[in-house]
Design an enzyme around this catalytic site. Structure first.
Site, PDB file in Angstrom:
ATOM      1  N   ASP A  92       0.644  -1.253   0.016  1.00  0.00           N
ATOM      2  CA  ASP A  92      -0.061  -0.016  -0.104  1.00  0.00           C
ATOM      3  C   ASP A  92       0.999   1.274   0.033  1.00  0.00           C
ATOM      4  O   ASP A  92       0.318   2.320  -0.195  1.00  0.00           O
ATOM      5  CB  ASP A  92      -1.029   0.040   1.226  1.00  0.00           C
ATOM      6  CG  ASP A  92      -0.228  -0.265   2.489  1.00  0.00           C
ATOM      7  OD1 ASP A  92       0.951   0.187   2.596  1.00  0.00           O
ATOM      8  OD2 ASP A  92      -0.818  -0.489   3.228  1.00  0.00           O
ATOM      9  N   HIS A 294      15.455  10.120 -23.382  1.00  0.00           N
ATOM     10  CA  HIS A 294      14.662   9.810 -22.176  1.00  0.00           C
ATOM     11  C   HIS A 294      15.586   9.721 -20.980  1.00  0.00           C
ATOM     12  O   HIS A 294      15.270   8.834 -20.121  1.00  0.00           O
ATOM     13  CB  HIS A 294      13.737   8.727 -22.276  1.00  0.00           C
ATOM     14  CG  HIS A 294      12.658   9.006 -23.482  1.00  0.00           C
ATOM     15  ND1 HIS A 294      11.689   7.906 -23.707  1.00  0.00           N
ATOM     16  CD2 HIS A 294      12.335  10.081 -23.984  1.00  0.00           C
ATOM     17  CE1 HIS A 294      10.835   8.579 -24.410  1.00  0.00           C
ATOM     18  NE2 HIS A 294      11.112   9.896 -24.771  1.00  0.00           N
ATOM     19  N   ASP A 311      12.650  18.375 -20.056  1.00  0.00           N
ATOM     20  CA  ASP A 311      11.376  17.818 -20.476  1.00  0.00           C
ATOM     21  C   ASP A 311      10.588  17.347 -19.489  1.00  0.00           C
ATOM     22  O   ASP A 311      10.739  16.103 -18.927  1.00  0.00           O
ATOM     23  CB  ASP A 311      11.825  16.700 -21.320  1.00  0.00           C
ATOM     24  CG  ASP A 311      10.548  16.032 -22.376  1.00  0.00           C
ATOM     25  OD1 ASP A 311       9.588  16.295 -22.089  1.00  0.00           O
ATOM     26  OD2 ASP A 311      10.812  15.525 -23.453  1.00  0.00           O
ATOM     27  N   ASP A 322       3.217  18.147 -21.540  1.00  0.00           N
ATOM     28  CA  ASP A 322       4.455  17.561 -21.844  1.00  0.00           C
ATOM     29  C   ASP A 322       5.110  18.808 -22.876  1.00  0.00           C
ATOM     30  O   ASP A 322       5.084  19.156 -23.912  1.00  0.00           O
ATOM     31  CB  ASP A 322       4.341  16.397 -22.796  1.00  0.00           C
ATOM     32  CG  ASP A 322       5.622  15.775 -23.274  1.00  0.00           C
ATOM     33  OD1 ASP A 322       6.848  16.139 -22.750  1.00  0.00           O
ATOM     34  OD2 ASP A 322       5.822  14.799 -23.880  1.00  0.00           O
ATOM     35  N   HIS A 406      13.783  10.679 -33.678  1.00  0.00           N
ATOM     36  CA  HIS A 406      12.329  10.361 -33.314  1.00  0.00           C
ATOM     37  C   HIS A 406      11.260  11.289 -34.220  1.00  0.00           C
ATOM     38  O   HIS A 406      11.752  12.096 -34.885  1.00  0.00           O
ATOM     39  CB  HIS A 406      12.323  10.881 -31.658  1.00  0.00           C
ATOM     40  CG  HIS A 406      12.520  12.369 -31.514  1.00  0.00           C
ATOM     41  ND1 HIS A 406      11.449  13.438 -31.808  1.00  0.00           N
ATOM     42  CD2 HIS A 406      13.680  12.959 -30.963  1.00  0.00           C
ATOM     43  CE1 HIS A 406      12.141  14.592 -31.363  1.00  0.00           C
ATOM     44  NE2 HIS A 406      13.349  14.317 -30.903  1.00  0.00           N
ATOM     45  N   HIS A 410       3.101  14.043 -30.469  1.00  0.00           N
ATOM     46  CA  HIS A 410       2.079  12.989 -30.312  1.00  0.00           C
ATOM     47  C   HIS A 410       0.958  13.522 -29.599  1.00  0.00           C
ATOM     48  O   HIS A 410       0.937  14.755 -29.095  1.00  0.00           O
ATOM     49  CB  HIS A 410       2.834  11.990 -29.092  1.00  0.00           C
ATOM     50  CG  HIS A 410       3.470  12.463 -28.135  1.00  0.00           C
ATOM     51  ND1 HIS A 410       2.870  13.109 -27.016  1.00  0.00           N
ATOM     52  CD2 HIS A 410       4.708  13.117 -27.852  1.00  0.00           C
ATOM     53  CE1 HIS A 410       3.554  13.687 -26.200  1.00  0.00           C
ATOM     54  NE2 HIS A 410       4.822  13.625 -26.569  1.00  0.00           N
ATOM     55  N   HIS A 417       1.404  10.173 -24.067  1.00  0.00           N
ATOM     56  CA  HIS A 417       1.265   9.772 -25.246  1.00  0.00           C
ATOM     57  C   HIS A 417      -0.192   9.253 -25.542  1.00  0.00           C
ATOM     58  O   HIS A 417      -0.582   7.985 -25.889  1.00  0.00           O
ATOM     59  CB  HIS A 417       2.286   8.639 -25.774  1.00  0.00           C
ATOM     60  CG  HIS A 417       3.615   9.280 -25.907  1.00  0.00           C
ATOM     61  ND1 HIS A 417       4.550   8.421 -26.600  1.00  0.00           N
ATOM     62  CD2 HIS A 417       4.451  10.427 -25.498  1.00  0.00           C
ATOM     63  CE1 HIS A 417       5.689   9.261 -26.539  1.00  0.00           C
ATOM     64  NE2 HIS A 417       5.465  10.326 -25.800  1.00  0.00           N
ATOM     65  N   GLU A 433       7.599  18.753 -31.435  1.00  0.00           N
ATOM     66  CA  GLU A 433       8.881  18.762 -30.530  1.00  0.00           C
ATOM     67  C   GLU A 433      10.080  18.138 -31.402  1.00  0.00           C
ATOM     68  O   GLU A 433      10.565  16.928 -30.947  1.00  0.00           O
ATOM     69  CB  GLU A 433       8.741  17.795 -29.130  1.00  0.00           C
ATOM     70  CG  GLU A 433       8.070  16.501 -29.588  1.00  0.00           C
ATOM     71  CD  GLU A 433       8.176  15.459 -28.349  1.00  0.00           C
ATOM     72  OE1 GLU A 433       9.110  15.512 -27.761  1.00  0.00           O
ATOM     73  OE2 GLU A 433       7.145  15.057 -28.034  1.00  0.00           O
ATOM     74  N   TYR A 437      20.541  16.222 -31.773  1.00  0.00           N
ATOM     75  CA  TYR A 437      21.280  15.520 -30.600  1.00  0.00           C
ATOM     76  C   TYR A 437      22.705  15.284 -31.068  1.00  0.00           C
ATOM     77  O   TYR A 437      22.518  14.186 -31.915  1.00  0.00           O
ATOM     78  CB  TYR A 437      20.496  14.473 -29.987  1.00  0.00           C
ATOM     79  CG  TYR A 437      19.055  14.700 -29.649  1.00  0.00           C
ATOM     80  CD1 TYR A 437      18.534  15.278 -28.408  1.00  0.00           C
ATOM     81  CD2 TYR A 437      18.178  14.355 -30.740  1.00  0.00           C
ATOM     82  CE1 TYR A 437      17.160  15.439 -28.335  1.00  0.00           C
ATOM     83  CE2 TYR A 437      16.813  14.641 -30.582  1.00  0.00           C
ATOM     84  CZ  TYR A 437      16.271  15.366 -29.389  1.00  0.00           C
ATOM     85  OH  TYR A 437      14.912  15.572 -29.160  1.00  0.00           O
ATOM     86  N   ARG A 473      16.092  20.082 -27.622  1.00  0.00           N
ATOM     87  CA  ARG A 473      14.714  19.875 -27.842  1.00  0.00           C
ATOM     88  C   ARG A 473      13.821  20.967 -27.448  1.00  0.00           C
ATOM     89  O   ARG A 473      13.945  21.469 -26.168  1.00  0.00           O
ATOM     90  CB  ARG A 473      14.373  18.590 -27.467  1.00  0.00           C
ATOM     91  CG  ARG A 473      12.979  17.994 -27.851  1.00  0.00           C
ATOM     92  CD  ARG A 473      12.726  16.652 -27.644  1.00  0.00           C
ATOM     93  NE  ARG A 473      12.647  16.133 -26.048  1.00  0.00           N
ATOM     94  CZ  ARG A 473      13.533  15.444 -25.482  1.00  0.00           C
ATOM     95  NH1 ARG A 473      14.397  15.157 -26.326  1.00  0.00           N
ATOM     96  NH2 ARG A 473      13.638  15.052 -24.468  1.00  0.00           N
ATOM     97  N   GLU A 475       9.710  21.691 -27.175  1.00  0.00           N
ATOM     98  CA  GLU A 475       8.445  21.147 -27.199  1.00  0.00           C
ATOM     99  C   GLU A 475       7.267  21.818 -26.623  1.00  0.00           C
ATOM    100  O   GLU A 475       7.291  22.348 -25.511  1.00  0.00           O
ATOM    101  CB  GLU A 475       8.488  19.696 -26.476  1.00  0.00           C
ATOM    102  CG  GLU A 475       7.145  18.972 -26.348  1.00  0.00           C
ATOM    103  CD  GLU A 475       7.463  17.767 -25.716  1.00  0.00           C
ATOM    104  OE1 GLU A 475       6.309  16.673 -26.084  1.00  0.00           O
ATOM    105  OE2 GLU A 475       8.244  17.382 -24.998  1.00  0.00           O
TER     106      GLU A 475
END
Length: 545
Positions: A92, A294, A311, A322, A406, A410, A417, A433, A437, A473, A475
């Site tokens: 829990d 990520h 991000d 996002d 990428h 989305h 997503h 976005e 890189y 990036r 976004e």
């Protein structure tokens, strides 16, 4: 959060070689209707929390949940629908998160719940919510439950104990004569690992050898593609809180800080204004970590002369924002950082200006990819338009994908997503976005050692050394309207805006938005408080329950 990984199916496809775009472009004519307006127009940027967010926010009503179930019934036609909530965690003290499909249909955030619907002629004949019974001893540890007698007030549905799910399902199958059960939830019998929903459904059907289960989540996914007014306001609030967190970060960052200090501040901002949690693992990557899509270890001391990629997204009332910003650690972009950053911003704006009702999302992806590839050629990181490298299998791959691997965007909603249509229409909530890189291990580990790739290294090696360890990036979140596009995340993104904001003398945390907390008290938070208030003083079967 960057929209694609090898496991995701809901993101835009990877950029195609420009030669393919030229062949397909004239044939497909990806042009929006002549009457459609696109882009965000003259929307301004905000540098104060007071300017962010909607004028108020209320939770999704019980009537709207009932309307969603009615629309699902229309799609089903005839049969038995079994919505499966997520099972309680093994302990829990482990956080519990309801799966999006079940929450979409019921609004219920308790574990172990199920929804059983009988549908005939496209209409709901009966529906019942099965939940854990009241149990004061368990509730001492885990918190109050609505219980079967509380489902009508809390969810607008008649209730039964979830322990009665097996006989309730048997009764529904007998009444309808159905030979299949349409499961809404993450039912995946063919998966390598059978998740909790799959195990529970298969166990329920063992006593019904002539009945099969079929995943019907695609039906709810289609319903979720277009957001209602209430959903739009929840998204506006989620993006406002996330935007506020970015302003906090820009006010804090300086050389010598650790990434986890930034994470602590931004996630504090989420909870400070009623967000349930981060919608995904916060990405706070400095220097070489900015080139990891990520990255979420968030444990490195950032240094002077580096960029920091942040991000993040708050989940508010279940709805996920996002938003990504990339900022200079010392408050000023270097010439090389400015070149990469401006290229990414140009690509985002190119797609943004095209976006609006009636526009295919593939067209946005193609335009952003074109801008990025042209810019990388100009910077010397790609040999020429359509140039390729050789992968481990000996196949030719676009050099663009060495730096932009990428998709462009989305959907956003109950999942970060979220389902979204292939052609934008009013009510679509989505991200744009693009990114570049320049990974430090590109030539040492990523590219196979082949004659072709050695030629590539010689051709772009000098430019690679100039831009290495820069990951950018940008976004933003948007809603498609009848008139074009609503920009949900108007915090600094132009180079001059970011540098000017970071040059300001601000102490963090920034001043509190009292109204946001009061909106939560009156809206989203009131649902939790009403459930708790309705169960104080007894248990089911006793007065008041």
């Amino acid at each position: 959060m960057s929209p694609t990984s090898p496991r995701r199916r809901d993101a835009l496809p990877l950029p195609l070689p420009v030669a393919l775009f030229l062949v397909l472009g004239l044939a497909l004519l990806w042009a929006q209707p002549a009457h459609a307006q696109t882009g965000i127009g003259a929307s301004g940027v905000f540098t104060e929390k007071e300017a962010l967010g909607p004028d108020g926010v209320v939770p999704v009503s019980l009537e709207e949940f009932a309307h969603r179930r009615a629309r699902l019934a229309e799609a089903v036609g005839d049969g038995v629908v079994l919505g499966m909530g997520t099972v309680a965690p093994p302990h829990d003290y482990i956080p519990f998160f309801q799966n999006a499909s079940f929450r979409y249909l019921t609004g219920v955030t308790e574990p172990d719940a199920a929804l059983l619907m009988e549908v005939a002629g496209g209409e709901v004949v009966s529906e019942v919510l099965l939940v854990n019974p009241r149990d004061p001893e368990t509730e001492t540890w885990e918190g109050y439950r609505m219980g079967p007698l509380g489902t009508r007030e809390a969810a607008g549905l008649d209730g039964r104990s979830v322990g009665e799910l097996a006989p309730a399902l048997a009764e529904a199958l007998e009444r309808t004569g159905a030979d299949q059960v349409l499961v809404v939830g993450p039912y995946a019998p063919g998966g390598t690992v059978r998740n909790d929903v799959t195990q529970r459904v298969d166990a329920l059907l063992k006593g019904h050898p002539g009945v099969e289960a079929r995943n019907a989540s695609a039906l709810t996914d289609r319903l979720r593609e277009i957001k209602s007014d209430a959903e739009m306001d929840l998204l506006r609030m989620a993006t406002a809180i996330t935007s506020a967190a970015h302003l906090e970060v820009m006010s804090l960052v300086r050389p010598g800080l650790n990434e986890f200090e930034v994470q602590a501040l931004l996630e504090h901002t989420f909870r400070r204004y009623g967000a349930e949690r981060p919608a995904f693992a916060s990405i706070v990557g400095s220097g070489p970590n900015s080139t990891i899509l990520h990255y979420n270890t968030n444990d490195r001391h950032m240094e002077d002369g580096e960029v920091l990629l942040v991000d993040i997204g708050a989940s508010y009332g279940g709805y996920a924002a996002d938003i990504t910003r990339t900022i200079p650690v010392n408050g000023r972009f270097s010439p090389e950082q400015r070149e990469i950053y401006q290229l990414v911003l140009d690509a985002q704006r190119a797609a943004e200006e095209m976006a609006g009702p009636g526009v295919p999302v593939a067209r946005l992806n193609a335009e952003a990819a074109r801008v990025l590839e042209e810019g990388l050629v100009a910077l010397g990181l790609v040999e020429e338009m359509g140039a390729t490298y050789e992968d481990a299998a000996g196949r030719s791959r676009s050099q663009l994908t060495l730096f932009y691997m990428h998709g462009l965007g989305h959907g956003i909603g109950l999942d970060v997503h979220d389902p979204w249509p292939t052609v934008l229409e009013p009510g679509t909530a989505f991200t744009i976005e693009p990114g570049i890189y320049v990974r430090p291990n590109l030539f040492s580990e990523v590219l196979p050692d082949t004659p072709r790739n050695r030629e590539l290294g010689e051709a772009i090696g000098e430019a690679f050394q100039r831009y290495v360890n820069i990951g950018v990036r940008i976004e933003d979140d948007y809603l498609v309207t009848e008139d074009g596009l609503e920009w949900l995340s108007p915090v600094p993104r132009e180079i001059e805006e970011i540098e000017a904001f970071m040059a300001g003398d601000r102490s963090v945390p920034l001043p509190r938005r009292d109204d946001w907390v009061e909106w939560y008290r009156a809206g989203v938070g009131s649902a939790h408080e009403s459930v708790q208030g309705s169960v104080h003083g007894g248990v089911e079967g006793h007065p008041g329950h």
